[in-house]
Design a protein around this motif. Structure first.
Motif, short mmCIF file in Angstrom:
data_model
loop_
_atom_site.label_atom_id
_atom_site.label_comp_id
_atom_site.label_asym_id
_atom_site.label_seq_id
_atom_site.Cartn_x
_atom_site.Cartn_y
_atom_site.Cartn_z
N ALA A 131 0.86 -1.19 0.00
CA ALA A 131 0.00 0.00 0.00
C ALA A 131 0.89 1.23 0.00
O ALA A 131 1.95 1.25 0.64
N MET A 132 0.45 2.27 -0.72
CA MET A 132 1.26 3.47 -0.88
C MET A 132 0.44 4.73 -0.65
O MET A 132 -0.76 4.77 -0.96
N LEU A 133 1.09 5.75 -0.13
CA LEU A 133 0.57 7.11 -0.07
C LEU A 133 1.43 7.97 -0.99
O LEU A 133 2.67 7.97 -0.87
N ASN A 134 0.79 8.70 -1.91
CA ASN A 134 1.51 9.52 -2.88
C ASN A 134 1.15 10.99 -2.70
O ASN A 134 -0.03 11.33 -2.53
N PHE A 135 2.16 11.85 -2.76
CA PHE A 135 1.96 13.29 -2.60
C PHE A 135 2.71 14.04 -3.70
O PHE A 135 3.77 13.61 -4.14
N ARG A 136 2.11 15.17 -4.09
CA ARG A 136 2.79 16.09 -5.02
C ARG A 136 2.70 17.49 -4.43
O ARG A 136 1.60 18.02 -4.23
N PHE A 137 3.86 18.09 -4.17
CA PHE A 137 3.94 19.41 -3.55
C PHE A 137 4.31 20.44 -4.60
O PHE A 137 5.30 20.26 -5.33
N PRO A 138 3.55 21.55 -4.70
CA PRO A 138 3.78 22.52 -5.79
C PRO A 138 5.01 23.39 -5.54
O PRO A 138 5.15 24.02 -4.50
N LEU A 139 5.89 23.40 -6.51
CA LEU A 139 7.01 24.34 -6.56
C LEU A 139 7.02 25.11 -7.87
O LEU A 139 7.66 26.16 -7.96
N ALA A 140 6.32 24.58 -8.88
CA ALA A 140 6.34 25.17 -10.21
C ALA A 140 5.62 26.51 -10.24
O ALA A 140 4.61 26.72 -9.55
N GLU A 141 6.13 27.41 -11.06
CA GLU A 141 5.49 28.71 -11.23
C GLU A 141 4.20 28.59 -12.02
O GLU A 141 3.24 29.32 -11.78
N GLN A 142 4.16 27.63 -12.96
CA GLN A 142 2.99 27.48 -13.83
C GLN A 142 2.43 26.07 -13.73
O GLN A 142 3.08 25.11 -14.15
N PRO A 143 1.22 25.88 -13.18
CA PRO A 143 0.57 24.57 -13.20
C PRO A 143 -0.22 24.36 -14.49
O PRO A 143 -0.13 25.18 -15.41
N ASN A 144 -1.02 23.29 -14.54
CA ASN A 144 -1.93 23.06 -15.67
C ASN A 144 -1.18 23.17 -17.00
O ASN A 144 -1.47 24.01 -17.84
N TYR A 145 -0.20 22.28 -17.19
CA TYR A 145 0.71 22.35 -18.32
C TYR A 145 0.11 21.68 -19.55
O TYR A 145 -0.54 20.64 -19.45
N ALA A 146 0.32 22.27 -20.72
CA ALA A 146 -0.18 21.70 -21.97
C ALA A 146 0.60 20.45 -22.35
O ALA A 146 1.80 20.33 -22.08
N LEU A 147 -0.09 19.48 -22.99
CA LEU A 147 0.50 18.24 -23.50
C LEU A 147 1.13 17.40 -22.39
O LEU A 147 2.03 16.59 -22.65
#
Length: 371
Positions: A131-147
């Motif tokens: 079983a796993m717990l997965n996290f993503r922490f925002p550092l990027a200036e721009q989210p919602n990236y194309a392609l």
């Protein structure tokens, strides 16, 4: 020293190359997690590269001043995985770079964390669970990236289960194995700004993640085949680029020249529909996919700790003794079968000799009667 210098050089080359984050963690394939975890104190470092490019064909009659545009998406990642205790490890990764010719580059991009409890046998030594717990922490200036896969710019998280089946219950990597993943994930994006126009989704996007990986070892090479994708429980809002479901098939090979290093080479091939549910302004007149049609992969993994083979546990020694006994009795059975085959051949020759002697005796009697 040679090992260290080779490792540093390869890390430098690949950590500045093209990449897109795979599923990472202990004993994982390119996209599929196995149910095994690292033993305590084991430390590995993983770096990958992949890329996608496509010429943007104009739909209909192109304007006189139109020139074709080559679209692409690139990124760069590096991950480390550490065995905290037996049955529990942790993978921490950073996307160092992500860029397309459409959007500004994210330098760095986001931080990823996976905490995994696994290597639990389920009734038989052939079957393991995790079983796993997965996290993503925002550092990027721009989210919602194309392609690319959707990133909301918020703290994202999810849970996933993994099942692994091994044909060989004692030497797990010596024979065929199959691995199944199923998980839930939320982008936690309700009320968060997801693009340059300051638009905010009105609800949280959630999805099911799935994957199936097959591995067949042939000497120093593992032949791998994976299927992975997502199915939305709550589809993202309409301003999100990556709001479609997708499924990829990935044939790959893993080359293992050393105990402390392996290399992966594979190609993602999208088999899901290319129906565009978001028409971004940059693609309204161009024939572009919602997700890449294909992605070429190259990944490298290095074992940093332990530096030398660890002391063998009583369980490992008992397993070796068991394997030797199995091999011993198997050799006896094979030798017995060989002797039985030889005896059958001798019996056949004896019968043929007796038949020949009988025919000679009959011929002798015929010659005596004629004489």
């Amino acid at each position: 020293m040679k090992r260290l210098s080779t490792l540093v050089l390869l890390l430098f080359l690949t950590s500045t190359a093209l990449a897109q984050t795979p599923t990472t963690g202990s004993w994982s394939l390119l996209h599929t997690q196995t149910a095994r975890t690292f033993e305590q104190g084991r430390l590995e470092i993983y770096t990958d590269l992949n890329f996608y490019t496509k010429l943007g064909d104009y739909l209909g009659s192109a304007p006189p001043d139109f020139s074709a545009v080559n679209y692409w998406v690139v990124a760069s990642d590096i991950f480390t995985t550490y065995g905290i205790i037996d049955h529990l490890d942790m993978a921490l990764g950073l996307r160092l770079y992500q860029d397309t010719n459409i959007s500004d580059a994210n330098i760095p991009d986001d931080l990823f964390l996976t905490i995994k409890a696994g290597s639990f046998t389920l009734g038989t030594r052939h079957l393991y669970g995790a079983a796993m717990l997965n996290f993503r922490f925002p550092l990027a200036e721009q989210p919602n990236y194309a392609l690319a896969e959707y990133s909301s710019g918020s703290v994202e998280f999810g849970a996933m289960g993994a099942l692994s089946y091994y044909v060989d219950p004692y030497l797990l990597t010596r024979n065929f194995s199959a691995h199944l993943n199923l998980g839930w994930y939320t982008h936690n994006d309700a009320g968060k700004i997801v693009d340059k126009r300051d638009r905010k989704p009105g609800f949280n996007a959630t999805k099911l993640q799935y994957g199936l990986g097959l591995v067949y070892p042939v000497g120093m090479i593992d032949l791998m085949l994976e299927v992975n994708g997502v199915s939305w429980i709550q589809q993202p809002d309409t301003m999100v680029y990556g709001r479609e479901e997708y499924t990829y098939v990935t044939p790959a090979i893993r080359y293992k020249p050393y105990r402390w290093m392996y290399a992966d080479l594979g190609v993602d091939m999208r088999v899901s529909s290319d129906v565009e549910e978001t028409k971004p302004p940059w693609a309204s007149a161009l024939d572009l996919p919602n997700y890449p049609d294909w992605k070429a992969w190259l990944a490298l993994n290095f074992t940093l700790l332990p530096l030398a083979p660890s002391e063998r546990t009583p369980e490992e020694l008992e397993r070796d003794r068991f394997n030797k006994r199995v091999d011993f009795f198997q050799n006896i059975i094979e030798e017995r079968e060989r002797i039985e085959n030889v005896q059958e051949e001798l019996d056949r020759l004896k019968r043929e000799r007796e038949e020949a002697e009988k025919e000679l005796e009959e011929l002798k009697q015929i010659l005596e009667e004629e004489g």
